[in-house]
Motif scaffolding. Structure first.
Motif, PDB file in Angstrom:
ATOM      1  N   ASN A   1       0.823  -1.227   0.202  1.00  0.00           N
ATOM      2  CA  ASN A   1      -0.129  -0.295  -0.002  1.00  0.00           C
ATOM      3  C   ASN A   1       0.759   1.459  -0.058  1.00  0.00           C
ATOM      4  O   ASN A   1       0.259   2.199  -0.451  1.00  0.00           O
ATOM      5  CB  ASN A   1      -1.352   0.231   1.056  1.00  0.00           C
ATOM      6  CG  ASN A   1      -2.098  -0.936   1.220  1.00  0.00           C
ATOM      7  OD1 ASN A   1      -2.339  -1.312  -0.170  1.00  0.00           O
ATOM      8  ND2 ASN A   1      -2.852  -1.237   2.256  1.00  0.00           N
ATOM      9  N   SER A   2       1.788   1.169   0.506  1.00  0.00           N
ATOM     10  CA  SER A   2       2.997   2.407   0.757  1.00  0.00           C
ATOM     11  C   SER A   2       3.423   2.580  -0.458  1.00  0.00           C
ATOM     12  O   SER A   2       4.156   4.164  -0.905  1.00  0.00           O
ATOM     13  CB  SER A   2       3.744   1.873   1.960  1.00  0.00           C
ATOM     14  OG  SER A   2       5.504   0.628   1.418  1.00  0.00           O
TER      15      SER A   2
ATOM     16  N   ARG B   1       1.912   2.663  -3.431  1.00  0.00           N
ATOM     17  CA  ARG B   1       0.883   3.353  -4.017  1.00  0.00           C
ATOM     18  C   ARG B   1       0.621   4.480  -3.849  1.00  0.00           C
ATOM     19  O   ARG B   1       0.698   5.790  -4.389  1.00  0.00           O
ATOM     20  CB  ARG B   1      -0.846   2.522  -4.103  1.00  0.00           C
ATOM     21  CG  ARG B   1      -1.695   3.600  -4.463  1.00  0.00           C
ATOM     22  CD  ARG B   1      -3.306   2.685  -3.983  1.00  0.00           C
ATOM     23  NE  ARG B   1      -4.415   4.145  -4.152  1.00  0.00           N
ATOM     24  CZ  ARG B   1      -4.388   3.871  -5.599  1.00  0.00           C
ATOM     25  NH1 ARG B   1      -4.116   4.125  -6.911  1.00  0.00           N
ATOM     26  NH2 ARG B   1      -5.942   5.102  -5.425  1.00  0.00           N
ATOM     27  N   THR B   2       1.048   5.086  -2.479  1.00  0.00           N
ATOM     28  CA  THR B   2       0.748   6.414  -1.576  1.00  0.00           C
ATOM     29  C   THR B   2       2.302   6.728  -2.240  1.00  0.00           C
ATOM     30  O   THR B   2       2.318   7.862  -2.620  1.00  0.00           O
ATOM     31  CB  THR B   2       0.926   6.186  -0.565  1.00  0.00           C
ATOM     32  OG1 THR B   2      -0.246   5.414  -0.098  1.00  0.00           O
ATOM     33  CG2 THR B   2       1.001   7.788   0.700  1.00  0.00           C
ATOM     34  N   LYS B   3       3.651   6.850  -2.562  1.00  0.00           N
ATOM     35  CA  LYS B   3       4.401   7.565  -3.495  1.00  0.00           C
ATOM     36  C   LYS B   3       4.227   7.617  -4.497  1.00  0.00           C
ATOM     37  O   LYS B   3       4.529   8.695  -4.445  1.00  0.00           O
ATOM     38  CB  LYS B   3       5.978   5.909  -2.611  1.00  0.00           C
ATOM     39  CG  LYS B   3       6.280   6.070  -1.339  1.00  0.00           C
ATOM     40  CD  LYS B   3       7.511   5.327  -1.362  1.00  0.00           C
ATOM     41  CE  LYS B   3       7.097   3.601  -1.550  1.00  0.00           C
ATOM     42  NZ  LYS B   3       8.257   2.852  -1.995  1.00  0.00           N
ATOM     43  N   ILE B   4       4.118   6.705  -5.274  1.00  0.00           N
ATOM     44  CA  ILE B   4       3.589   6.481  -6.994  1.00  0.00           C
ATOM     45  C   ILE B   4       2.866   7.969  -7.197  1.00  0.00           C
ATOM     46  O   ILE B   4       2.637   9.134  -7.766  1.00  0.00           O
ATOM     47  CB  ILE B   4       3.376   5.832  -7.648  1.00  0.00           C
ATOM     48  CG1 ILE B   4       4.391   4.461  -7.319  1.00  0.00           C
ATOM     49  CG2 ILE B   4       3.191   6.220  -9.097  1.00  0.00           C
ATOM     50  CD1 ILE B   4       6.041   4.983  -7.612  1.00  0.00           C
ATOM     51  N   LEU B   5       1.342   8.651  -5.973  1.00  0.00           N
ATOM     52  CA  LEU B   5       0.530   9.290  -6.256  1.00  0.00           C
ATOM     53  C   LEU B   5       0.994  10.565  -5.746  1.00  0.00           C
ATOM     54  O   LEU B   5       0.498  11.368  -6.435  1.00  0.00           O
ATOM     55  CB  LEU B   5      -0.896   8.867  -6.092  1.00  0.00           C
ATOM     56  CG  LEU B   5      -2.042   7.828  -7.032  1.00  0.00           C
ATOM     57  CD1 LEU B   5      -1.690   6.633  -7.085  1.00  0.00           C
ATOM     58  CD2 LEU B   5      -3.280   7.914  -6.430  1.00  0.00           C
ATOM     59  N   SER B   6       1.767  10.132  -5.193  1.00  0.00           N
ATOM     60  CA  SER B   6       2.168  12.045  -4.382  1.00  0.00           C
ATOM     61  C   SER B   6       2.805  12.255  -5.042  1.00  0.00           C
ATOM     62  O   SER B   6       3.121  12.877  -5.544  1.00  0.00           O
ATOM     63  CB  SER B   6       2.739  11.210  -3.214  1.00  0.00           C
ATOM     64  OG  SER B   6       3.374  12.780  -2.391  1.00  0.00           O
ATOM     65  N   ALA B   7       4.461  11.618  -5.357  1.00  0.00           N
ATOM     66  CA  ALA B   7       5.056  11.832  -5.925  1.00  0.00           C
ATOM     67  C   ALA B   7       4.192  12.221  -8.148  1.00  0.00           C
ATOM     68  O   ALA B   7       5.389  13.456  -8.282  1.00  0.00           O
ATOM     69  CB  ALA B   7       6.281  10.590  -7.180  1.00  0.00           C
ATOM     70  N   TYR B   8       3.524  11.382  -8.332  1.00  0.00           N
ATOM     71  CA  TYR B   8       2.704  11.800  -9.812  1.00  0.00           C
ATOM     72  C   TYR B   8       1.664  13.287  -9.641  1.00  0.00           C
ATOM     73  O   TYR B   8       1.296  13.673 -10.701  1.00  0.00           O
ATOM     74  CB  TYR B   8       2.604  11.274 -10.389  1.00  0.00           C
ATOM     75  CG  TYR B   8       3.863  10.661 -11.192  1.00  0.00           C
ATOM     76  CD1 TYR B   8       4.299  10.658 -12.484  1.00  0.00           C
ATOM     77  CD2 TYR B   8       4.456   9.438 -10.533  1.00  0.00           C
ATOM     78  CE1 TYR B   8       5.156   9.568 -13.549  1.00  0.00           C
ATOM     79  CE2 TYR B   8       5.390   9.231 -10.959  1.00  0.00           C
ATOM     80  CZ  TYR B   8       5.722   9.296 -12.155  1.00  0.00           C
ATOM     81  OH  TYR B   8       6.928   8.709 -12.982  1.00  0.00           O
ATOM     82  N   ASP B   9       1.480  13.958  -8.269  1.00  0.00           N
ATOM     83  CA  ASP B   9       0.897  15.011  -7.972  1.00  0.00           C
ATOM     84  C   ASP B   9      -0.721  14.475  -8.255  1.00  0.00           C
ATOM     85  O   ASP B   9      -1.944  15.009  -8.369  1.00  0.00           O
ATOM     86  CB  ASP B   9       0.593  16.042  -8.391  1.00  0.00           C
ATOM     87  CG  ASP B   9       0.080  17.582  -8.009  1.00  0.00           C
ATOM     88  OD1 ASP B   9      -0.089  16.601  -5.887  1.00  0.00           O
ATOM     89  OD2 ASP B   9      -0.028  18.417  -8.592  1.00  0.00           O
ATOM     90  N   ASN B  10      -0.985  12.996  -7.787  1.00  0.00           N
ATOM     91  CA  ASN B  10      -2.654  12.340  -8.086  1.00  0.00           C
ATOM     92  C   ASN B  10      -3.016  13.144  -9.524  1.00  0.00           C
ATOM     93  O   ASN B  10      -4.156  12.462 -10.005  1.00  0.00           O
ATOM     94  CB  ASN B  10      -3.718  13.329  -7.018  1.00  0.00           C
ATOM     95  CG  ASN B  10      -2.780  12.288  -5.893  1.00  0.00           C
ATOM     96  OD1 ASN B  10      -2.525  10.966  -5.469  1.00  0.00           O
ATOM     97  ND2 ASN B  10      -2.926  13.242  -4.822  1.00  0.00           N
TER      98      ASN B  10
ATOM     99  N   VAL C   1       9.725   4.599  -5.281  1.00  0.00           N
ATOM    100  CA  VAL C   1       9.222   5.333  -6.283  1.00  0.00           C
ATOM    101  C   VAL C   1       9.926   5.572  -7.914  1.00  0.00           C
ATOM    102  O   VAL C   1       8.628   5.527  -8.712  1.00  0.00           O
ATOM    103  CB  VAL C   1       9.315   6.905  -5.864  1.00  0.00           C
ATOM    104  CG1 VAL C   1      10.692   7.110  -6.375  1.00  0.00           C
ATOM    105  CG2 VAL C   1       8.317   7.571  -6.172  1.00  0.00           C
ATOM    106  N   ASN C   2      11.438   5.006  -7.682  1.00  0.00           N
ATOM    107  CA  ASN C   2      11.483   5.631  -9.220  1.00  0.00           C
ATOM    108  C   ASN C   2      11.752   3.929 -10.373  1.00  0.00           C
ATOM    109  O   ASN C   2      11.427   3.853 -11.291  1.00  0.00           O
ATOM    110  CB  ASN C   2      13.585   4.757  -9.390  1.00  0.00           C
ATOM    111  CG  ASN C   2      13.256   5.994  -8.378  1.00  0.00           C
ATOM    112  OD1 ASN C   2      14.200   6.221  -7.045  1.00  0.00           O
ATOM    113  ND2 ASN C   2      13.569   7.369  -8.966  1.00  0.00           N
TER     114      ASN C   2
END
Length: 238
Positions: A129-130, A132-141, A170-171
């Protein structure tokens, strides 16, 4: 007939049509053109060049040679069980190839000839789950390939499959909407190491020429992972 995989598996026209019909019924990603198969010669056999274990989930993707002179090939997805039941050619010491008899092939059938069946493969996806949180945050949702920013339809997609590298950084991720995630997974679109979007299916339309990158450079997708994913997709014929 020297183009055969390590197990010497091949299709007859009848078996190929049966396997393709099953792929259609089972809604598998790789299917063949039914009209093309109907035009194939009954007397020929169609060897498997390569076989790929699709994510270790009970599914095999095979590369089939239709015409050696023209180099015509195709890809088809089928269950491991159906793959294992295919006939196998034997290459003798003198270089000749021995095919299985029709009786031998029919003896392995699970059901009488002409009886259709469906095999379903259980697919269990385990996600962090973390991640998804990292990726969506990095791409500003927001999807990296369009303007969609509805969190409910956004997917944290692994660039290089996690089961092959266990990389949840995240990379090794990219934020995509469900539509572009499906296109990416099916191999209808690639992302090159420089972020350029390459469209395989000409019917697919994408407004962006390159993926939209995260604000922080440290969150950029890894060029190495993008290259690995591209290489993997090419090997699978995507």
């Amino acid at each position: 007939m020297h183009y055969i995989d390590s197990k010497g598996k091949y299709f007859t026209k009848k078996l190929l049509i049966e396997a393709n019909n099953a792929a259609i019924r089972e809604d598998r990603n790789r299917q063949l053109n039914e009209e093309y198969l109907d035009r194939l010669t009954d007397e020929n056999v169609y060897p498997i060049l390569l076989s790929f274990d699709e994510h270790n989930r009970g599914e095999i993707r095979v590369q089939i040679l239709f015409d050696e002179k023209k180099g015509t090939m195709g890809f088809l997805d089928l269950t491991k069980n159906r793959y294992n039941l295919l006939p196998a050619a034997i290459v003798k010491e003198d270089g000749t190839v021995e095919l299985e008899s029709k009786e031998s092939i029919n003896a392995r059938r699970l059901y009488p000839e002409g009886r259709e069946y469906i095999e379903k493969v259980s697919r269990t996806i385990i996600r962090d789950n973390s991640f998804r949180t990292k990726i969506l945050s990095a791409y500003d949702n927001q999807c990296a390939m369009c303007e969609k920013d509805d969190i409910s339809i956004l997917v944290a997609a692994h660039i290089y499959p996690a089961h092959l590298c266990a990389d949840d950084t995240v990379n090794n991720g990219i934020c995509l909407c469900k539509i572009h995630d499906k296109l990416y997974e099916d191999g209808n679109i690639y992302v090159k190491s420089n972020g350029e979007i390459f469209i395989v299916d000409r019917k697919t339309r994408i407004d962006f020429g390159n993926i939209r990158l995260p604000k922080n450079k440290s969150d950029y997708p890894s060029p190495e992972r993008l290259s690995q994913r591209l290489e993997l997709s090419m090997k699978r014929g995507d």
